[in-house]
Design a protein around this motif. Structure first.
Motif, PDB file in Angstrom:
ATOM      1  N   UNK A  85       0.835  -1.207   0.000  1.00 17.04           N
ATOM      2  CA  UNK A  85       0.000   0.000   0.000  1.00 17.04           C
ATOM      3  C   UNK A  85       0.869   1.256   0.000  1.00 17.04           C
ATOM      4  N   UNK A  86       2.004   1.208   0.687  1.00 11.98           N
ATOM      5  CA  UNK A  86       2.917   2.354   0.694  1.00 11.98           C
ATOM      6  C   UNK A  86       3.530   2.564  -0.684  1.00 11.98           C
ATOM      7  N   UNK A  87       3.820   1.467  -1.366  1.00  6.96           N
ATOM      8  CA  UNK A  87       4.369   1.580  -2.722  1.00  6.96           C
ATOM      9  C   UNK A  87       3.366   2.248  -3.644  1.00  6.96           C
ATOM     10  N   UNK A  88       2.079   1.846  -3.498  1.00  9.59           N
ATOM     11  CA  UNK A  88       1.034   2.436  -4.343  1.00  9.59           C
ATOM     12  C   UNK A  88       0.903   3.927  -4.081  1.00  9.59           C
ATOM     13  N   UNK A  89       0.941   4.307  -2.807  1.00 10.48           N
ATOM     14  CA  UNK A  89       0.825   5.726  -2.467  1.00 10.48           C
ATOM     15  C   UNK A  89       2.025   6.511  -2.988  1.00 10.48           C
ATOM     16  N   UNK A  90       3.213   5.921  -2.845  1.00 15.35           N
ATOM     17  CA  UNK A  90       4.413   6.588  -3.336  1.00 15.35           C
ATOM     18  C   UNK A  90       4.403   6.729  -4.852  1.00 15.35           C
ATOM     19  N   UNK A  91       3.950   5.672  -5.523  1.00 14.17           N
ATOM     20  CA  UNK A  91       3.875   5.729  -6.979  1.00 14.17           C
ATOM     21  C   UNK A  91       2.874   6.775  -7.429  1.00 14.17           C
ATOM     22  N   UNK A  92       1.801   6.919  -6.665  1.00 12.52           N
ATOM     23  CA  UNK A  92       0.774   7.908  -6.987  1.00 12.52           C
ATOM     24  C   UNK A  92       1.346   9.319  -6.899  1.00 12.52           C
ATOM     25  N   UNK A  93       2.121   9.571  -5.858  1.00 12.76           N
ATOM     26  CA  UNK A  93       2.736  10.892  -5.678  1.00 12.76           C
ATOM     27  C   UNK A  93       3.742  11.162  -6.787  1.00 12.76           C
ATOM     28  N   UNK A  94       4.570  10.154  -7.091  1.00 17.23           N
ATOM     29  CA  UNK A  94       5.586  10.328  -8.126  1.00 17.23           C
ATOM     30  C   UNK A  94       4.944  10.580  -9.488  1.00 17.23           C
ATOM     31  N   UNK A  95       3.885   9.799  -9.795  1.00 15.29           N
ATOM     32  CA  UNK A  95       3.206   9.958 -11.071  1.00 15.29           C
ATOM     33  C   UNK A  95       2.587  11.347 -11.169  1.00 15.29           C
ATOM     34  N   UNK A 224       3.001   6.675 -20.811  1.00 16.16           N
ATOM     35  CA  UNK A 224       4.373   6.826 -20.343  1.00 16.16           C
ATOM     36  C   UNK A 224       5.330   6.168 -21.330  1.00 16.16           C
ATOM     37  N   UNK A 225       6.600   6.089 -20.960  1.00 18.22           N
ATOM     38  CA  UNK A 225       7.600   5.558 -21.881  1.00 18.22           C
ATOM     39  C   UNK A 225       7.399   4.082 -22.198  1.00 18.22           C
ATOM     40  N   UNK A 226       6.624   3.383 -21.360  1.00 15.73           N
ATOM     41  CA  UNK A 226       6.346   1.980 -21.628  1.00 15.73           C
ATOM     42  C   UNK A 226       5.072   1.760 -22.410  1.00 15.73           C
ATOM     43  N   UNK A 227       4.362   2.849 -22.738  1.00 18.36           N
ATOM     44  CA  UNK A 227       3.132   2.741 -23.494  1.00 18.36           C
ATOM     45  C   UNK A 227       1.887   2.588 -22.648  1.00 18.36           C
ATOM     46  N   UNK A 228       2.057   2.560 -21.332  1.00 16.38           N
ATOM     47  CA  UNK A 228       0.898   2.440 -20.451  1.00 16.38           C
ATOM     48  C   UNK A 228       0.215   3.795 -20.281  1.00 16.38           C
ATOM     49  N   UNK A 229      -1.114   3.790 -20.234  1.00 14.49           N
ATOM     50  CA  UNK A 229      -1.866   5.023 -20.005  1.00 14.49           C
ATOM     51  C   UNK A 229      -1.810   5.348 -18.519  1.00 14.49           C
ATOM     52  N   UNK A 230      -1.253   6.512 -18.184  1.00 15.13           N
ATOM     53  CA  UNK A 230      -1.037   6.878 -16.781  1.00 15.13           C
ATOM     54  C   UNK A 230      -1.851   8.087 -16.348  1.00 15.13           C
ATOM     55  N   UNK A 231      -2.468   8.763 -17.304  1.00 17.42           N
ATOM     56  CA  UNK A 231      -3.230   9.965 -16.968  1.00 17.42           C
ATOM     57  C   UNK A 231      -4.107  10.328 -18.159  1.00 17.42           C
ATOM     58  N   UNK A 232      -4.850  11.405 -17.999  1.00 16.99           N
ATOM     59  CA  UNK A 232      -5.675  11.905 -19.099  1.00 16.99           C
ATOM     60  C   UNK A 232      -5.782  13.410 -19.000  1.00 16.99           C
ATOM     61  N   UNK A 233      -5.800  14.058 -20.149  1.00 14.65           N
ATOM     62  CA  UNK A 233      -6.013  15.493 -20.202  1.00 14.65           C
ATOM     63  C   UNK A 233      -7.416  15.716 -20.759  1.00 14.65           C
ATOM     64  N   UNK A 263       4.769  12.265 -25.327  1.00 21.88           N
ATOM     65  CA  UNK A 263       6.123  12.342 -25.898  1.00 21.88           C
ATOM     66  C   UNK A 263       7.111  12.840 -24.851  1.00 21.88           C
ATOM     67  N   UNK A 264       6.704  13.821 -24.056  1.00 21.02           N
ATOM     68  CA  UNK A 264       7.562  14.350 -22.982  1.00 21.02           C
ATOM     69  C   UNK A 264       7.857  13.280 -21.930  1.00 21.02           C
ATOM     70  N   UNK A 265       6.920  12.357 -21.765  1.00 24.30           N
ATOM     71  CA  UNK A 265       7.123  11.277 -20.786  1.00 24.30           C
ATOM     72  C   UNK A 265       7.923  10.111 -21.373  1.00 24.30           C
ATOM     73  N   UNK A 266       8.284  10.223 -22.646  1.00 22.67           N
ATOM     74  CA  UNK A 266       9.133   9.213 -23.257  1.00 22.67           C
ATOM     75  C   UNK A 266       8.424   8.240 -24.176  1.00 22.67           C
ATOM     76  N   UNK A 267       7.122   8.469 -24.424  1.00 24.42           N
ATOM     77  CA  UNK A 267       6.381   7.555 -25.295  1.00 24.42           C
ATOM     78  C   UNK A 267       6.792   7.766 -26.745  1.00 24.42           C
ATOM     79  N   UNK A 268       7.048   6.680 -27.443  1.00 22.89           N
ATOM     80  CA  UNK A 268       7.484   6.768 -28.843  1.00 22.89           C
ATOM     81  C   UNK A 268       6.591   5.939 -29.752  1.00 22.89           C
ATOM     82  N   UNK A 269       5.310   5.923 -29.457  1.00 21.76           N
ATOM     83  CA  UNK A 269       4.376   5.120 -30.251  1.00 21.76           C
ATOM     84  C   UNK A 269       4.157   5.692 -31.634  1.00 21.76           C
TER      85      UNK A 269
END
Length: 269
Positions: A85-95, A224-233, A263-269
């Motif tokens: 759970x701490x990892x999830x919270x930390x990842x959320x903050x970092x993202x 993100x750079x791995x192609x995973x959807x991490x957010x939305x505008x 692209x700024x996050x490293x996605x090259x699709x």
């Protein structure tokens, strides 16, 4: 008459948190901070010595933290380590920090182009959380403060993320319930699945008064750079301005902004 002190001027019914409860919270935080890269697993006796507390007290805290997923216990050694759970919270903050920082200039450009409220959101469990927003200059506009959460299923940002999410994520959202927030909210799992498929087809989600009566939103996924959807505008505005013609005109700008941030996050699709 006795002189009033500063404490006596406080509201008479102001809630007071018991000192013991505050002490327990502080101790729990100290317990979590006891772990480090050098000591990833610690036993109750060592934790008790480190914190200067009785082993029974530390054990009660550890059991509570385990139940919340903040700690885990090794079955073989009985020692404790930090929980997922701490990892999830930390990842959320970092993202949140990474996406917000990289997206900011593009969000300003989008707002200048469409002059509607612009939102940046991430998915947390079955909800979205707004991590950045820019308001329209119009008198009638949509506002969503940073940190505000909404159900993912009835928001454009949530649908834009869920359309490209793993099946188990979508299933979890559906299992949590598709409650009607407005007369137009999609409450049928089958219809919701079709809406996500349509979102994938056109590259963005269109939410027509599903979350708030009188408001329409358009949102596109950020990868993100791995192609995973991490957010939305997304952009949002009243139905009086976001007509079918306006939506058709704004969609390419929303998608282009999401692509620029990706692209700024490293996605090259």
């Amino acid at each position: 008459m006795p002189r009033k002190t500063a404490a006596s001027k406080l509201a008479p019914h102001a809630p007071r948190v018991p000192r013991e409860r505050l002490s327990s919270v502080a101790t729990a935080i100290r317990l979590l901070k006891a772990f480090s890269e050098d000591e990833v697993e610690i036993g109750i006796s060592a934790l008790a010595r480190r914190l200067g507390l009785a082993k029974s007290t530390v054990h009660r805290l550890a059991v509570t933290l385990v139940s919340e997923g903040l700690l885990e216990q090794d079955r073989d050694t009985a020692r404790y380590r930090l929980g997922i759970a701490l990892f999830r919270l930390g990842a959320l903050v970092r993202r949140r920090m990474t996406v917000s920082n990289e997206a900011r200039p593009f969000l300003y450009d989008l707002r200048e182009t469409v002059n509607e409220s612009v939102h940046l959101a991430i998915l947390d469990e079955t909800e979205i959380m707004y991590v950045y927003n820019l308001e329209s200059t119009h008198a009638i506009r949509m506002r969503s403060d940073i940190g505000v959460r909404k159900p993912a299923y009835c928001t454009a940002e949530g649908q834009a993320i869920l359309a490209f999410a793993p099946d188990e994520t979508v299933a979890r959202v559906i299992a949590s319930g598709l409650a009607a927030r407005t007369p137009k909210t999609i409450t049928s799992p089958e219809k919701f699945g079709r809406e996500l498929a349509l979102t994938r087809q056109r590259g963005c989600a269109i939410e027509d008064e599903e979350s708030e009566v009188g408001m329409i939103s358009i949102a596109a996924p950020i990868r993100d750079d791995g192609g995973d959807v991490v957010a939305a505008v997304g952009i949002a505005g009243p139905v009086t301005r976001l007509t079918k013609k306006s939506i058709a005109a704004f969609m390419p700008h929303v998608i282009a902004t999401a692509d620029q941030v990706s692209t700024r996050l490293g996605y090259r699709g």
